[in-house]
Design an enzyme around this catalytic site. Sequence first.
Site, PDB file in Angstrom:
ATOM      1  N   LYS A   1     -15.669  43.429   5.307  1.00 35.13           N
ATOM      2  CA  LYS A   1     -14.716  42.476   5.883  1.00 35.13           C
ATOM      3  C   LYS A   1     -13.303  43.030   5.957  1.00 35.13           C
ATOM      4  CE  LYS A   1     -15.398  39.318   2.993  1.00 35.13           C
ATOM      5  NZ  LYS A   1     -14.505  38.886   2.005  1.00 35.13           N
TER       6      LYS A   1
ATOM      7  N   ARG B   1     -13.858  29.640   2.273  1.00 34.15           N
ATOM      8  CA  ARG B   1     -15.039  30.040   1.524  1.00 34.15           C
ATOM      9  C   ARG B   1     -15.823  28.847   0.995  1.00 34.15           C
ATOM     10  NH1 ARG B   1     -12.950  35.420  -0.166  1.00 34.15           N
ATOM     11  NH2 ARG B   1     -14.677  36.571  -1.055  1.00 34.15           N
TER      12      ARG B   1
ATOM     13  N   ARG C   1     -11.669  48.410  -8.563  1.00 31.45           N
ATOM     14  CA  ARG C   1     -11.414  46.969  -8.603  1.00 31.45           C
ATOM     15  C   ARG C   1     -12.122  46.352  -9.790  1.00 31.45           C
ATOM     16  NH1 ARG C   1     -12.138  43.647  -3.043  1.00 31.45           N
ATOM     17  NH2 ARG C   1     -13.119  42.177  -4.449  1.00 31.45           N
TER      18      ARG C   1
HETATM   19  P1  ADP Z   1     -15.103  40.074  -1.804  1.00 41.31           P
HETATM   20  O1  ADP Z   1     -15.451  39.446  -0.485  1.00 41.31           O
HETATM   21  O2  ADP Z   1     -15.546  41.490  -1.906  1.00 41.31           O
HETATM   22  O3  ADP Z   1     -15.554  39.265  -2.993  1.00 41.31           O
HETATM   23  P2  ADP Z   1     -12.238  39.307  -1.606  1.00 41.31           P
HETATM   24  O4  ADP Z   1     -11.085  40.228  -1.717  1.00 41.31           O
HETATM   25  O5  ADP Z   1     -12.397  38.588  -0.308  1.00 41.31           O
HETATM   26  O6  ADP Z   1     -13.514  40.203  -1.925  1.00 41.31           O
HETATM   27  O7  ADP Z   1     -12.161  38.192  -2.763  1.00 41.31           O
HETATM   28  C1  ADP Z   1     -12.024  38.564  -4.106  1.00 41.31           C
HETATM   29  C2  ADP Z   1     -11.981  37.330  -5.008  1.00 41.31           C
HETATM   30  O8  ADP Z   1     -10.811  36.545  -4.704  1.00 41.31           O
HETATM   31  C3  ADP Z   1     -13.144  36.356  -4.886  1.00 41.31           C
HETATM   32  O9  ADP Z   1     -14.270  36.734  -5.657  1.00 41.31           O
HETATM   33  C4  ADP Z   1     -12.490  35.052  -5.418  1.00 41.31           C
HETATM   34  O10 ADP Z   1     -12.393  35.051  -6.820  1.00 41.31           O
HETATM   35  C5  ADP Z   1     -11.067  35.146  -4.884  1.00 41.31           C
HETATM   36  N1  ADP Z   1     -10.938  34.478  -3.555  1.00 41.31           N
HETATM   37  C6  ADP Z   1     -10.639  35.090  -2.373  1.00 41.31           C
HETATM   38  N2  ADP Z   1     -10.608  34.205  -1.357  1.00 41.31           N
HETATM   39  C7  ADP Z   1     -10.901  32.990  -1.893  1.00 41.31           C
HETATM   40  C8  ADP Z   1     -11.043  31.669  -1.371  1.00 41.31           C
HETATM   41  N3  ADP Z   1     -10.896  31.414  -0.047  1.00 41.31           N
HETATM   42  N4  ADP Z   1     -11.352  30.668  -2.216  1.00 41.31           N
HETATM   43  C9  ADP Z   1     -11.515  30.890  -3.523  1.00 41.31           C
HETATM   44  N5  ADP Z   1     -11.415  32.108  -4.090  1.00 41.31           N
HETATM   45  C10 ADP Z   1     -11.107  33.165  -3.305  1.00 41.31           C
END
Ligand code: ADP
Length: 191
Positions: free
Chosen positions: A13, A88, A133
């Site tokens: 993504k 999400r 990470r």
């Molecule tokens: P990935 O898709 O690899 O898990 P992201 O960088 O998109 O990586 O998200 C990392 C973390 O950030 C998620 O596991 C969650 O804890 C938090 N997060 C990101 N976006 C949201 C969201 N829209 N709602 C709730 N938590 C979020």
Amino acid sequence: MRLLIMGAPGAGKGTQATALAERFGVPAISTGDIFRHNIKNQTPLGVKVKSILDAGEYVPDDVTEEIVADRLAQPDCEPGFLLDGFPRTMHQVHFLDRYLADRGEGLDAVVSLMVEPEALVRRLLARAEIEGRADDNEDTIRRRMEVYAGQTAPLLFHYENKGLLVDVDGTGSVDDVRARMFSQVEAHVAP
Ligand code: ADP
């Protein structure tokens, strides 16, 4: 151009979001990046969400929605935006629908990047060695996959029903996926 990109952890993504946003001249907004930036700088928000991200759980909707609303109100979002990692949850979907409807706006396309589960875990474990990470360890990866499958994958139906979904095969090289995604999105948004 108002776009979303969705996909399981490891689907690519972030990488493709940057390319897609550049292609359409809009900012790429990653909620994950915003949280990680705050954690790194030990802001009050960062302190609040660190243990949540470390566990692979979702940050509460009200916290996340406030951050997105603030970000979308910035002047650089005037021509549009690409949201990566938001919405999400169904609550976040309704929040965004309402936020845009209040402004007489709507989404143009929702890109779903599809990659088979075994390939996702392989990619995330490889990334762990490169980027370090905190949430790229095997237990947390498994938890993030579960949370995605339970809470986020079903949201694709919402956008499919609205005729917004663009399903992109996320397997292959970064360049191949990007080319595939560009042509599919362009075909979707073409008048
Ligand atoms: P990935 O898709 O690899 O898990 P992201 O960088 O998109 O990586 O998200 C990392 C973390 O950030 C998620 O596991 C969650 O804890 C938090 N997060 C990101 N976006 C949201 C969201 N829209 N709602 C709730 N938590 C979020």
